[in-house]
Each structure stands twice: as structure tokens, then as C-alpha cells.
Design a protein around this motif. Structure first.
Motif, PDB file in Angstrom:
ATOM      1  N   UNK A  72       1.167  -0.972  -0.052  1.00 14.61           N
ATOM      2  CA  UNK A  72       0.110   0.903  -0.442  1.00 14.61           C
ATOM      3  C   UNK A  72       0.606   1.299  -0.452  1.00 14.61           C
ATOM      4  N   UNK A  73       2.107   0.938   0.476  1.00 17.66           N
ATOM      5  CA  UNK A  73       3.229   2.173   0.200  1.00 17.66           C
ATOM      6  C   UNK A  73       3.307   2.929  -1.344  1.00 17.66           C
ATOM      7  N   UNK A  74       2.767   2.147  -1.574  1.00 18.12           N
ATOM      8  CA  UNK A  74       3.174   2.865  -3.070  1.00 18.12           C
ATOM      9  C   UNK A  74       2.220   3.014  -4.151  1.00 18.12           C
ATOM     10  N   UNK A  75       1.392   3.584  -3.467  1.00 17.38           N
ATOM     11  CA  UNK A  75      -0.316   3.338  -4.172  1.00 17.38           C
ATOM     12  C   UNK A  75      -0.220   5.064  -4.934  1.00 17.38           C
ATOM     13  N   UNK A  76       0.327   5.862  -4.164  1.00 18.72           N
ATOM     14  CA  UNK A  76       0.486   7.311  -4.232  1.00 18.72           C
ATOM     15  C   UNK A  76       1.057   6.541  -6.100  1.00 18.72           C
ATOM     16  N   UNK A  77       1.594   5.629  -6.783  1.00 19.95           N
ATOM     17  CA  UNK A  77       1.637   5.675  -8.315  1.00 19.95           C
ATOM     18  C   UNK A  77       1.025   5.410  -8.790  1.00 19.95           C
ATOM     19  N   UNK A  78       0.068   4.388  -7.942  1.00 15.67           N
ATOM     20  CA  UNK A  78      -0.829   4.216  -8.802  1.00 15.67           C
ATOM     21  C   UNK A  78      -1.996   5.075  -9.501  1.00 15.67           C
ATOM     22  N   UNK A  79      -2.378   4.280 -10.466  1.00 15.87           N
ATOM     23  CA  UNK A  79      -3.919   4.558 -11.228  1.00 15.87           C
ATOM     24  C   UNK A  79      -5.045   4.588 -10.018  1.00 15.87           C
ATOM     25  N   UNK A  80      -5.478   4.385  -9.681  1.00 18.63           N
ATOM     26  CA  UNK A  80      -6.576   5.040  -8.685  1.00 18.63           C
ATOM     27  C   UNK A  80      -6.132   6.008  -8.118  1.00 18.63           C
ATOM     28  N   UNK A  81      -5.557   6.545  -7.877  1.00 19.80           N
ATOM     29  CA  UNK A  81      -4.418   7.253  -6.425  1.00 19.80           C
ATOM     30  C   UNK A  81      -4.721   8.771  -7.570  1.00 19.80           C
ATOM     31  N   UNK A  82      -3.801   9.053  -8.324  1.00 16.29           N
ATOM     32  CA  UNK A  82      -3.758   9.811  -9.567  1.00 16.29           C
ATOM     33  C   UNK A  82      -5.252   9.685 -10.048  1.00 16.29           C
ATOM     34  N   UNK A  83      -5.963   9.173 -10.362  1.00 17.32           N
ATOM     35  CA  UNK A  83      -6.673   9.376 -11.175  1.00 17.32           C
ATOM     36  C   UNK A  83      -8.138  10.249 -10.019  1.00 17.32           C
ATOM     37  N   UNK A  84      -7.985   9.438  -8.840  1.00 20.79           N
ATOM     38  CA  UNK A  84      -8.534  10.167  -7.525  1.00 20.79           C
ATOM     39  C   UNK A  84      -8.117  12.176  -7.023  1.00 20.79           C
ATOM     40  N   UNK A  85      -6.901  11.880  -7.583  1.00 20.93           N
ATOM     41  CA  UNK A  85      -6.346  13.005  -7.316  1.00 20.93           C
ATOM     42  C   UNK A  85      -6.749  14.180  -8.049  1.00 20.93           C
ATOM     43  N   UNK A  86      -6.698  13.329  -9.704  1.00 24.79           N
ATOM     44  CA  UNK A  86      -7.266  14.213 -11.190  1.00 24.79           C
ATOM     45  C   UNK A  86      -8.922  14.725 -10.576  1.00 24.79           C
ATOM     46  N   UNK A  87      -9.082  13.845  -9.921  1.00 22.19           N
ATOM     47  CA  UNK A  87     -10.777  13.730  -9.946  1.00 22.19           C
ATOM     48  C   UNK A  87     -11.216  14.878  -8.993  1.00 22.19           C
ATOM     49  N   UNK A  88     -10.639  14.513  -7.633  1.00 19.37           N
ATOM     50  CA  UNK A  88     -10.616  15.697  -6.425  1.00 19.37           C
ATOM     51  C   UNK A  88     -10.785  17.409  -7.025  1.00 19.37           C
ATOM     52  N   UNK A  89      -9.321  17.952  -7.883  1.00 13.14           N
ATOM     53  CA  UNK A  89      -9.391  18.422  -8.659  1.00 13.14           C
ATOM     54  C   UNK A  89     -10.650  19.098  -9.546  1.00 13.14           C
ATOM     55  N   UNK A  90     -11.370  17.908 -10.390  1.00 15.32           N
ATOM     56  CA  UNK A  90     -11.739  18.943 -10.965  1.00 15.32           C
ATOM     57  C   UNK A  90     -13.496  19.188 -10.134  1.00 15.32           C
ATOM     58  N   UNK A  91     -13.804  18.122  -8.645  1.00 13.94           N
ATOM     59  CA  UNK A  91     -14.790  18.163  -8.404  1.00 13.94           C
ATOM     60  C   UNK A  91     -14.034  20.073  -7.453  1.00 13.94           C
ATOM     61  N   UNK A  92     -12.724  20.466  -6.770  1.00 11.41           N
ATOM     62  CA  UNK A  92     -12.726  22.196  -6.987  1.00 11.41           C
ATOM     63  C   UNK A  92     -13.062  22.776  -7.403  1.00 11.41           C
ATOM     64  N   UNK A  93     -13.115  22.132  -8.747  1.00 10.55           N
ATOM     65  CA  UNK A  93     -12.649  23.636 -10.128  1.00 10.55           C
ATOM     66  C   UNK A  93     -14.218  23.067 -10.264  1.00 10.55           C
ATOM     67  N   UNK A  94     -15.105  22.106 -10.268  1.00  5.24           N
ATOM     68  CA  UNK A  94     -16.237  22.736 -10.828  1.00  5.24           C
ATOM     69  C   UNK A  94     -16.924  23.308  -9.692  1.00  5.24           C
ATOM     70  N   UNK A  95     -16.531  23.573  -8.096  1.00  8.42           N
ATOM     71  CA  UNK A  95     -17.402  23.710  -7.038  1.00  8.42           C
ATOM     72  C   UNK A  95     -17.176  24.708  -7.877  1.00  8.42           C
ATOM     73  N   UNK A  96     -15.739  25.861  -7.456  1.00  5.89           N
ATOM     74  CA  UNK A  96     -16.014  26.944  -7.611  1.00  5.89           C
ATOM     75  C   UNK A  96     -16.063  27.457  -8.966  1.00  5.89           C
ATOM     76  N   UNK A  97     -16.427  26.872  -9.496  1.00  2.77           N
ATOM     77  CA  UNK A  97     -16.480  27.379 -11.596  1.00  2.77           C
ATOM     78  C   UNK A  97     -18.768  27.633 -10.737  1.00  2.77           C
TER      79      UNK A  97
END
Length: 769
Positions: A528-553
Motif C-alpha cells: 500500500x505504500x506504493x499506492x501514490x504511484x497507482x493509477x487509482x490514486x492519480x485518477x482520484x487526485x485528478x477527480x478531486x481537482x475537477x471537483x474543486x474546479x467545478x465547485x468554484x465554477x
């Protein structure tokens, strides 16, 4: 064929009024639905094995190329038998597994909907029809994965699965339309005649890439694989049905169906070999660290799907034969292991292999089924898995070029890990000492353990008598995928050769790995220590950014004030029109050609401006409504002045009706609230004057544009011929805008359902708070 698909849909609809009957004494009827369909398609086996194909063509929307075209060949028949055959076992199993559940009838409604969607997908011979059923499988699987909707993890897993597969569907439909435009047909069986045109087209790599994304998302290939382990939150019958035999293999089916059309090129082979090869090794290794039986099976499923993609990438005759056999091999042993896992969880309340052992003493038939399935997954001689793994090694060893050793090593490593994973889920819980807590366990009802036992027996039967499937099913499947005769003939013994040596190495090393490997929380945490390199983690970070951007919008643009929406829409329209006017160059206006103003026109304009001023300044809603009607009547007079009496009458009718309705609705409401400051009023005035000025300029510019009557002539010539109407305006509204009206009706229907649902909503006191 259409009837078999509709049969499932109609059965789903019947569960709405008859659901209470299903919960009580009629539940035995449910498994008879897939069973009858299984027998129907089983009757086609002799004819399809002899090389026959069956088609059904029904016009639906021929002008758009969307028809109910269905085709049954070796490939689609294999999937139909898997969908209905394993489905029958799942229905028998689930009726006991979920007995007493408050949403019992709803579950089977979703399951029937999914079964019909999968049948439609594998039988479709039309690209757009295939996509319709493709999306329907995603939607129905969303309901099944999130069936335990009171659990947050289930809801999240369902949304993740729908997001990933839905995104893949978006790319897929783009690829399918692109392929159809290149080939000039939407009929899948007709695309083979345009193979050269498709492959040689400059957009072939783009179309292929879009197709691959659709297949990879559905069949959980890296980096889209992570939705599948999360989907294990679904009830076990769902996992056994969707994630071993049907839904996840939809992507495999898609690649197999398009292999004779688009395969055999470097653009096809290398991406599939790389993605499939990496996915199968990555997932097989990950399975070794899992402690949850479902998690182990989820990762081994991803690995098996990677094997199939890998084989389709190899593309040789041996690889296609191996893929056609392995589809069935995997479906049988993996469905068995999933169902066994459900029984273990149902009886013990745990799926943790570090806590489970010795269950064979109290669940012997279940242990027997699990052991046979695990041995088949390992490739032990006289099991169907042995033949499947031999064919995989034969395909990699016979690959042309300098790759055989590397490809064989990758396959060997994957199969060793799959063997260990299969033993972890199918052997470990049943051997060793029986914990005292499980001594009083008893067998579940017959309908639960009989289904996995039958599937396990088939793993043995097809391994001992491989000709049953080879000659009658797998050969026709391989021929359909390869697009030519493969001369396939399955047999147990091929003599002492390299393939047999690789199978022996797989069994020995895999067994040693199983005995040495001891999954634990520490090992799992280390991974689990390597999860920060996993596609799921990266996609979740991207979706968090999209969520924050959409909230601001949303907070800045969609702030809930109607006046704000109007202002932004008008400003955007003004900017767009100004840009277009600027591109079109300077405006040349010949004022001498304009007709002089008459006293009637001036008087009407003065009345109109006066009414408009009253609308702006009055605090009374009724006065405002009446003044708006005066503006409408002034426009009616303008239409009369310029020889448009039909428009004038339409405007008059609409304005009168609108005024009456507004008066009836608004007469009890209070006066307007003046919330706008002087600065805001001045701003609105400038925006309004700017909009009016722009429209005036456009109107003057239109007067000097060359007149093209092509559209008018088209409607005039075709109104009666195509739509049987003499009034062109009516024809345009009723026939040529029919699709638009249809979608408007759909939108209104959806809104009505939403409103009705809210009216019927009964919240608990805690939910109201």
C-alpha cells in the motif's frame, strides 16, 4: 434472437407488479428464464459447429443506419451459452443466498436486465445497436454493484465502475462511428469486406485507439483495472456473474469480434501485447498479497483478462485457438471459486484466508468444488485448465521473430502466480485444522452448493473429454475470431515436449510459491505504500481537482439567481455575435434603399417603448404582465405592416394565452422586491442596449446578404413527397423536427419521473435532519 433479448426485458418489467409473489412462492420461476434461453441456444450448437451462421434483420431507424441486426456465429454462441448457462446457476444460487432480503425482487430485476443487455451486446450485428447494449450493461451493472446501497463503499464502487466504463463507452462510440464512416456501413458482418480500406485509411490508428480504450475500460486492463477490485463490494452472485463470465469479458468480445476486421497489424498487435502482458503480470503478482478471498479472485480475474488481451495481440492461429478455449476455461473455474467464496462468507461471516481453515470437515461438497476449480486454474492434467494453459504456452512458443522466449517467460510467471492465487482462494480455507468457532457450521441449502459443484464437474469433464467443447464449440469460436478455418482439435496428450515441461514447471513452482507465501497485514501495508504511484490514486487526485474546479465554477457562475443567469447568457451571446461581426468585415448599408418610416410604424414604436418603460418601473406584477402583452401586440402590428399575417395571428394567440395564464397564476403574489442597486440597474441598461444594437446591426446586414433559396426549395419540393403534407411550415414542425420533438418528450418524461419520485419520497426522521 430478438425475442430472447426481449424475453429478459419483459421479465424485468413483470417483476414490478409481481415482485411480492417472487419474494414468496414464485421464486423458483426465476431460474427457468435463463435456463430456457440456455436450452434455446444449445440447440444451435450442432449447426454452428458445422459452419452455419444465423442472421436476423429488422428495420428500426434505417435513415440513421440503426437497425435490429443480429448474428449468431461461433463467437456469439459461446458468449450466449456462458451468459445463459452460468446465469442459470447464478439464479438458482442467488434465490437462496438473498432469501429474505427486502430488495429481493429488485435484485433479480437488475440481474435480468443485465442478462438481456449482454445477450443483445454479443448478438448485435450493427455498430450503433452494439453500443446501445454496451451502455446498458454499464448501467445495469451499476445497479448490481451498488445493490447494497445503504453502504457507502458499495455506492462509491458502483460510481467508480460506472465512471470508468462510461468513459470507455464515450470513446468507443466515437471509434465505432469513425469505423462506419470509413467503411460506409454500420453492419459489423459487412465491415470485413472493407478491411483493406479501414486498415489503409489515415484514421485507422485513431479508430483503433478509441476501440482499445472502450475494451480496456470494460475488461479492467491497466491503468483502468482498479474499478474491478472495488466492485467486489457487490453481493457474491453479482461478482460470480459479472466479473468472471460476462461483463468483464465484453471488452474481450469486442476485440475478438473486430480481430478479423482490424487485426493483424503492428498498430493492433503491439498495444494489446504490451497492455495485456503488463496487466496479467501486475495483477497476478498483486493477488499474492491479498487476504480477502474476493480480492484474490478479483486480481486473478484481471490477470486472466490480461492473458486474453495478450493472446489477441499475438494474433497467430495458435493464440486465437488458446483465447477461444481460455474464455470458457476461466469462466468455469472462476465462477465456481466466486460462488464458493460466497458460501464461505455466508456461513462463517469471514473471507479472510488467514482466519479460515479446515472447512472441508463441515462443508465437504463446497470444498470439493473449490478444490477442483483451484486445480483447473492451476492447470493440473485431466482438468480443463490443463488444456487451456498448454495452448497458451504453445501460442507463445510458436510466435514468429525474436520474442518467443520473452513472451513465454511472461506467460509462465503469470500462470505460476495464478496457480498460487487459485490455491489461496480454493485450497487454503478448506485444509488444516478446523477452528473451534466453525465446528458447528452446516451445509447451506442444496441450491447454493450444487451450482458450484456442477461447474467444477464440468472443469473435469471438459478436461477428460476435451472434444466435447473443442469440436462443437471452441473450434467454431476460434474460426469466427480468426476469420478462417483453424483446424482446431483438442486432445489431452501431445507427447513429451517443451509445452509439457512448462506445464510441469508451472505446477511445481506455483505450488512451492503457494506454500512459501504467507499473506499478512504487514505485506499488504508494504504494498500500500506504493499506492501514490497507482493509477487509482492519480485518477482520484485528478477527480478531486475537477471537483474543486467545478465547485468554484458553480459558486461563481451558477449562483442560483435567475437575473445572474440571464446576464451571463446575454453577455456571452453579445461577445459571440460581436466576434462574428468582426470576422465578417465592415457593414455596407445603402440607406436610400430602405423604405421610409410611416406614421403608423412610429406610433407603434412609441407605444412599444412606453409599455417597455412601464414594465421596468412598475412595482406591480399584474401591470408588468399587461404591459408585456402590449409589447406583444405591437409586434403583431409590425408583422401585419410587413405582410406576415400568419405570424401576426400566431403571436396574437400566444400573447393572449400567456397573459391570461400569468394573470391567473400571479395575481395573488406580492409586489416586486427591488433588490438591484442603481449601479446594477445601470449595468443592466448598458447590456440591454448593447444587445439591441447588435441585433439591429445584424438585421441591417442581413438585408444585403445574397439570398439562397436552396433550403426553401428543398422543403417545398419534398414536403408532400416525403411527409405527405401540403403546408410546408406544418411539415417542418411535425416531421422534419420529429427527432427533436422525441427528445423533448424524453426530457419531459424524465422530469416527470423525477417529480413523481420526490412526491412519493418518504424520508426517515434521521434523514430529514
Amino acid at each position: 434472437m430478438l425475442f430472447t433479448i426481449l424475453f429478459g426485458f419483459l421479465s424485468t418489467l413483470l417483476l414490478v407488479p409481481l415482485g411480492h409473489k417472487i419474494k414468496s412462492k414464485w421464486s423458483m420461476v426465476l431460474p427457468l428464464i435463463p435456463a430456457s434461453l440456455f436450452l434455446y441456444y444449445l440447440a444451435y450448437v450442432p449447426a454452428v459447429a458445422a459452419g452455419s451462421t444465423f442472421s436476423q434483420m429488422i428495420d428500426w431507424v434505417p435513415s440513421l443506419g440503426v437497425n435490429f441486426d443480429f448474428r449468431l456465429d461461433g463467437l456469439s454462441l459461446l458468449f450466449c451459452l456462458l451468459i445463459t448457462g452460468i446465469g442459470t446457476g447464478i439464479f438458482f444460487y442467488a434465490r437462496t443466498y438473498l432469501k429474505g432480503h427486502p430488495y429481493y425482487d429488485r435484485f433479480f430485476g437488475y440481474l435480468l436486465l443485465f442478462m438481456s443487455a449482454m445477450l443483445g451486446l454479443v448478438l448485435s450485428d450493427n455498430l450503433l445497436l452494439l453500443f446501445v447494449f454496451w451502455e446498458l450493461t454499464s448501467i445495469s451493472s451499476f445497479f448490481l454493484i451498488g445493490f447494497n446501497n445503504e453502504q457507502e463503499d458499495s455506492r462509491k464502487s458502483a460510481l467508480t465502475a460506472l465512471t470508468i466504463t462510461g468513459m470507455g463507452g464515450f470513446f468507443l462510440v466515437a471509434g465505432l462511428i469513425l469505423i462506419a464512416n470509413i467503411a460506409g456501413t454500420y453492419q459489423i458482418s459487412g465491415l470485413i469486406y472493407s478491411r483493406d480500406a479501414i486498415i489503409q485509411h489515415e484514421l485507422y490508428p485513431l479508430a483503433l485507439g478509441l476501440l482499445f480504450i472502450g475494451a480496456f475500460t470494460k475488461s479492467a486492463q491497466f491503468p483502468f483495472h482498479f474499478w474491478l477490485p472495488g466492485a467486489m463490494k457487490a453481493p457474491t452472485p453479482v461478482s460470480a456473474y459479472l466479473h468472471s463470465a460476462t461483463m468483464v469479458k465484453a471488452g474481450i468480445y469486442l476485440l475478438a469480434r473486430f480481430f478479423p476486421i482490424m487485426g493483424g497489424t503492428d498498430y493492433w498487435s503491439y498495444p494489446l501485447m504490451i497492455v495485456g502482458g503488463f496487466t496479467m503480470v501486475y495483477a497476478a503478482v498483486h493477488a499474492l498479497f491479498r487476504m480477502d478471498m474476493k480480492a484474490i479472485l478479483a486480481y486473478t480475474t484481471i490477470a486472466a483478462l490480461g492473458v486474453l488481451v495478450f493472446l489477441l495481440g499475438l494474433g497467430s492461429k495458435d493464440a486465437i485457438v488458446a483465447a477461444s478455449v481460455f474464455i470458457l476455461v476461466h469462466a468455469l473455474y472462476k465462477a465456481t471459486l466466486f460462488l464458493v467464496t460466497g458460501i464461505v462468507d455466508h456461513e462463517t461471516g469471514s473471507r479472510d484466508i488467514s482466519r479460515l481453515s479446515g472447512l472441508r470437515k463441515v462443508l465437504f461438497p463446497v470444498a470439493l468444488a473449490a478444490g477442483i476449480a483451484a486445480l483447473s486454474s492451476a492447470g493440473l492434467p485431466f482438468t480443463f485448465g490443463f488444456i487451456g494453459k498448454d495452448l497458451i504456452y504453445e501460442a507463445t512458443l510458436h510466435t514468429e521473430g525474436n520474442w518467443p522466449l520473452i513472451l513465454t517467460a511472461v506467460a509462465l510467471l503469470t500462470n505460476i502466480c495464478l496457480l498460487a492465487g487459485g490455491f489461496m482462494a480454493g485450497i487454503k480455507p478448506f485444509f488444516g485444522p478446523l477452528p473451534q468457532a466453525y465446528e458447528k457450521l452446516h451445509l447451506p441449502p442444496l441450491s447454493m452448493w450444487l451450482t458450484p459443484l456442477i461447474l467444477a464437474v464440468l472443469c473435469l469433464l471438459f478436461g477428460i473429454l476435451p472434444g466435447i467443447t473443442g469440436d462443437f464449440l471452441s473450434k467454431a469460436t476460434a474460426n469466427a475470431i480468426f476469420g478462417a478455418e483453424t483446424h482446431m482439435h483438442l486432445k489431452i496428450w501431445h507427447g513429451f515436449n517443451t509445452v509439457l515441461l512448462l506445464s510441469a514447471i508451472t505446477l511445481v513452482v506455483g505450488t512451492l510459491l503457494y506454500l512459501i507465501n504467507k499473506p499478512s497485514e504487514n505485506k499488504l501495508n508494504a504494498v500500500a505504500r506504493w499506492n501514490k504511484l497507482s493509477p487509482q490514486y492519480l485518477i482520484n487526485r485528478f477527480t478531486d481537482g475537477v471537483f474543486k474546479g467545478s465547485t468554484l465554477y458553480t459558486n461563481s457562475i451558477h449562483n442560483g439567481y435567475l437575473r445572474s443567469y440571464h446576464l451571463k447568457i446575454i453577455l456571452f451571446a453579445e461577445a459571440l455575435l460581436i466576434y462574428k461581426l468582426w470576422l465578417s468585415g465592415p457593414i455596407q448599408i445603402n440607406w436610400d434603399q430602405l423604405t421610409p418610416l410611416t406614421i403608423y410604424e412610429v406610433a407603434v414604436v412609441i407605444i412599444l417603448l412606453g409599455a417597455l418603460l412601464i414594465v421596468i418601473l412598475t412595482p406591480s406584477r399584474l401591470t408588468s404582465v399587461v404591459s408585456m402583452s402590449v409589447i406583444g401586440y405591437c409586434i403583431c402590428l409590425m408583422f401585419v405592416f410587413y405582410s406576415a399575417p400568419d405570424l401576426a395571428m400566431t403571436q396574437f394567440t400566444i400573447d393572449t394565452l400567456t397573459t391570461v395564464l400569468f394573470v391567473l397564476v400571479l395575481y395573488k403574489l406580492p409586489s416586486f422586491l427591488s433588490l438591484a442597486s442603481p449601479k446594477q440597474k445601470f449595468r443592466d441598461m448598458i447590456v440591454a442596449l448593447g444587445f439591441g444594437t447588435i441585433l439591429s446591426i445584424i438585421a441591417l446586414k442581413v438585408l444585403y446578404e445574397p439570398v439562397s433559396k436552396d433550403t426553401s426549395n428543398f422543403y417545398g419540393e419534398n414536403a408532400y413527397l416525403l411527409a405527405k403534407g401540403k403546408n410546408v411550415v406544418n411539415v417542418i414542425l411535425a416531421d422534419f423536427r420529429g427527432i427533436d420533438t422525441m427528445f423533448e418528450t424524453v426530457v419531459l418524461s424524465i422530469a416527470a419521473v423525477g417529480v413523481y419520485s420526490l412526491l412519493k419520497l418518504r424520508l426517515k426522521s434521521s434523514e430529514k435532519e
